[in-house]
Scaffold this motif. Structure first.
Motif, short mmCIF file in Angstrom:
data_model
loop_
_atom_site.label_atom_id
_atom_site.label_comp_id
_atom_site.label_asym_id
_atom_site.label_seq_id
_atom_site.Cartn_x
_atom_site.Cartn_y
_atom_site.Cartn_z
N TYR A 14 -12.38 -73.60 -35.26
CA TYR A 14 -11.18 -72.88 -35.70
C TYR A 14 -10.58 -72.11 -34.53
CZ TYR A 14 -8.09 -70.78 -39.19
OH TYR A 14 -6.99 -70.40 -39.95
N GLY A 15 -10.34 -72.84 -33.43
CA GLY A 15 -9.60 -72.27 -32.31
C GLY A 15 -8.14 -72.65 -32.48
N HIS A 16 -7.44 -72.90 -31.37
CA HIS A 16 -6.01 -73.24 -31.46
C HIS A 16 -5.78 -74.48 -32.32
CE1 HIS A 16 -6.08 -70.74 -27.78
NE2 HIS A 16 -4.86 -70.41 -28.17
N LEU A 36 -7.82 -80.32 -47.71
CA LEU A 36 -8.81 -79.67 -46.84
C LEU A 36 -10.14 -79.60 -47.59
CD1 LEU A 36 -8.93 -78.32 -44.04
CD2 LEU A 36 -8.43 -76.14 -45.15
N ALA A 37 -11.17 -80.25 -47.04
CA ALA A 37 -12.48 -80.26 -47.71
C ALA A 37 -13.27 -79.02 -47.32
CB ALA A 37 -13.26 -81.51 -47.34
N PHE A 38 -13.23 -78.68 -46.02
CA PHE A 38 -13.91 -77.47 -45.55
C PHE A 38 -13.44 -77.14 -44.14
CE2 PHE A 38 -16.75 -80.85 -43.98
CZ PHE A 38 -16.92 -80.47 -42.65
N VAL A 39 -13.72 -75.90 -43.73
CA VAL A 39 -13.53 -75.50 -42.33
C VAL A 39 -14.81 -74.81 -41.90
CG1 VAL A 39 -12.16 -74.16 -40.68
CG2 VAL A 39 -11.06 -75.09 -42.72
N TRP A 40 -15.30 -75.18 -40.72
CA TRP A 40 -16.47 -74.50 -40.16
C TRP A 40 -16.05 -73.87 -38.83
CZ3 TRP A 40 -18.89 -74.98 -35.43
CH2 TRP A 40 -20.10 -74.27 -35.27
N ASN A 41 -16.54 -72.67 -38.59
CA ASN A 41 -16.36 -72.07 -37.27
C ASN A 41 -17.63 -71.31 -36.92
OD1 ASN A 41 -14.59 -71.66 -34.99
ND2 ASN A 41 -14.57 -69.50 -35.55
N ARG A 42 -17.95 -71.30 -35.62
CA ARG A 42 -19.16 -70.60 -35.16
C ARG A 42 -19.15 -69.17 -35.68
NH1 ARG A 42 -20.09 -70.76 -28.76
NH2 ARG A 42 -18.00 -69.94 -28.79
N ASN A 43 -17.99 -68.53 -35.58
CA ASN A 43 -17.85 -67.17 -36.10
C ASN A 43 -16.99 -67.22 -37.37
OD1 ASN A 43 -17.25 -64.57 -36.66
ND2 ASN A 43 -16.13 -64.14 -34.77
N GLU A 45 -16.09 -65.04 -39.41
CA GLU A 45 -15.19 -63.89 -39.58
C GLU A 45 -13.74 -64.27 -39.29
OE1 GLU A 45 -15.72 -60.58 -40.52
OE2 GLU A 45 -17.53 -61.57 -41.25
N LYS A 46 -13.60 -65.20 -38.33
CA LYS A 46 -12.26 -65.61 -37.87
C LYS A 46 -11.46 -66.31 -38.98
CE LYS A 46 -10.46 -67.74 -33.79
NZ LYS A 46 -10.69 -68.74 -32.76
N LEU A 47 -12.19 -66.81 -40.00
CA LEU A 47 -11.52 -67.57 -41.07
C LEU A 47 -11.03 -66.67 -42.20
CD1 LEU A 47 -14.15 -70.45 -41.36
CD2 LEU A 47 -12.12 -70.40 -39.95
N LYS A 48 -11.55 -65.44 -42.22
CA LYS A 48 -11.22 -64.52 -43.33
C LYS A 48 -9.72 -64.27 -43.40
CE LYS A 48 -15.37 -62.06 -44.45
NZ LYS A 48 -16.27 -61.05 -43.96
N LEU A 55 -13.50 -72.76 -49.24
CA LEU A 55 -13.42 -73.88 -48.28
C LEU A 55 -14.17 -73.58 -46.98
CD1 LEU A 55 -9.68 -75.02 -48.66
CD2 LEU A 55 -11.72 -75.91 -49.79
N VAL A 56 -14.75 -72.40 -46.89
CA VAL A 56 -15.46 -72.04 -45.66
C VAL A 56 -16.89 -72.59 -45.73
CG1 VAL A 56 -16.35 -70.14 -44.25
CG2 VAL A 56 -14.08 -69.96 -45.31
N LEU A 57 -17.23 -73.42 -44.75
CA LEU A 57 -18.59 -73.97 -44.68
C LEU A 57 -19.39 -73.06 -43.76
CD1 LEU A 57 -20.36 -76.54 -45.38
CD2 LEU A 57 -19.71 -77.36 -43.11
#
Ligand SMILES: NC(=O)c1ccc[n+]([C@@H]2O[C@H](COP(=O)([O-])OP(=O)(O)OC[C@H]3O[C@@H](n4cnc5c(N)ncnc54)[C@H](O)[C@@H]3O)[C@@H](O)[C@H]2O)c1
Length: 282
Positions: A14-16, A36-43, A45-48, A55-57
């Motif tokens: 979930y960068g640029h 959109l099935a899901f989004v994963w990001n290392r952090n 918090e950035k998806l909040k 949808l947050v994995l």
């Protein structure tokens, strides 16, 4: 369009690019048959506040959600670690194709695609004429391929320090010329377009396709991508693409839409805009 089953997309990173893709699927996907099935990001918090909580994995190694295509827009390391697992579940679009310059990983991913009947895709990125190059490659008429990428020095992210001493106004400086395999380890975030070219030109591959990266302080508004294709009997094509880009931007702005178009190529019955690396059903 209404009768077409929705294609479920998982976004990894979930960068640029990841933010661009996830927002676009949420906004425009319904009309185009994308969900959109899901989004994963290392952090996470950035998806909040941007991605609906359901949808947050949280754990990439526990992939139970139904998904048709997983798009990696994160880091080559994630391709290495999770690529074969992704292919066990769905089609896989490798947004960081410099990862494929590792021959062992390249082979592992092809084998996984074969084993599970899924397709490994590489988005065209800023490459112009990728499908023409692929056709020449497949018909055995591609003799040589050279790609030069010129950017403002602030747009390069290099693993070595060959550009640490740049100064405004210095003009043009050739940073490296060699095989795309060598360039992928020197500038993994800057040469995804060259990596896509090496995939299209599979017979030449990462060691056969040649490239050059050039720093140019005059290029404050554009990245320039030149492609030189050589075929038999003096056949040649030379394209020059000027890709608008802000100072310091690793990715040119037109590349975002190119990425989106590659993804739309995943829709059933739509023309394939991505470069298919390996499709066992073809
Ligand atoms: N194919 C193309 O044409 C093209 C174009 C632009 C960028 N890319 C590639 O796509 C990827 C994403 O690009 P971007 O512009 O969105 O980058 P970005 O730096 O904006 O975002 C990358 C995201 O991945 C995360 N990340 C970085 N390293 C990680 C690691 N080792 N493990 C887990 N997470 C990690 C970061 O925290 C960030 O959220 C990069 O690998 C980039 O090189 C490809």
């Amino acid at each position: 369009m209404e009768n077409r089953p929705s294609v479920r997309i998982g976004v990894v990173g979930y960068g640029h690019l990841g933010k661009f893709l996830a927002e676009k699927i949420l906004r425009d996907g319904r009309a185009l048959g994308l969900t959109l099935a899901f989004v994963w990001n290392r952090n996470p918090e950035k998806l909040k506040g941007s991605v609906p909580a359901e949808l947050v994995l949280s754990d990439l190694s526990v992939l139970r959600r139904r998904c048709d295509v997983i798009v990696e827009v994160c880091h080559p390391q994630i391709v290495e670690e999770f690529g074969p697992r992704f292919l066990a579940r769905s089609h896989f679009m490798v947004g960081s194709p410099s990862a494929l310059s590792n021959p062992d990983l390249n082979e592992k991913l092809r084998q996984a695609a074969q084993q599970y009947g899924h397709t490994l895709y590489v988005p065209s990125g800023a490459l112009w004429g990728g499908q023409d190059i692929q056709r020449m490659n497949d018909s055995g008429t591609l003799k040589a391929l050279f790609i030069r990428m010129s950017k403002h020095p602030s747009c390069f992210r290099l693993t070595g320090d060959i550009l640490s001493d740049w100064a405004e106004g210095e003009g043009r400086r050739v940073l490296f010329r060699g095989s795309v395999a060598e360039l992928c380890s020197l500038a993994p975030n800057n040469v995804n377009t060259m990596a896509a070219a090496a995939v299209a030109a599979g017979a030449l591959g990462f060691t056969g396709v040649q490239g050059e990266i050039v720093s140019d302080t005059e290029l404050s508004d554009f990245h320039v991508v030149e492609v030189e294709v050589t075929g038999p009997d003096g056949f040649s094509v030379h394209t020059v693409r000027r890709n608008p880009a802000r100072l310091g931007a690793v990715t040119g702005s037109a590349t975002y839409n190119s990425f989106w178009n590659s993804l739309l190529g995943e829709l059933p019955a739509a023309p394939l805009a991505a470069l298919s690396v390996f499709n066992p059903r073809l």
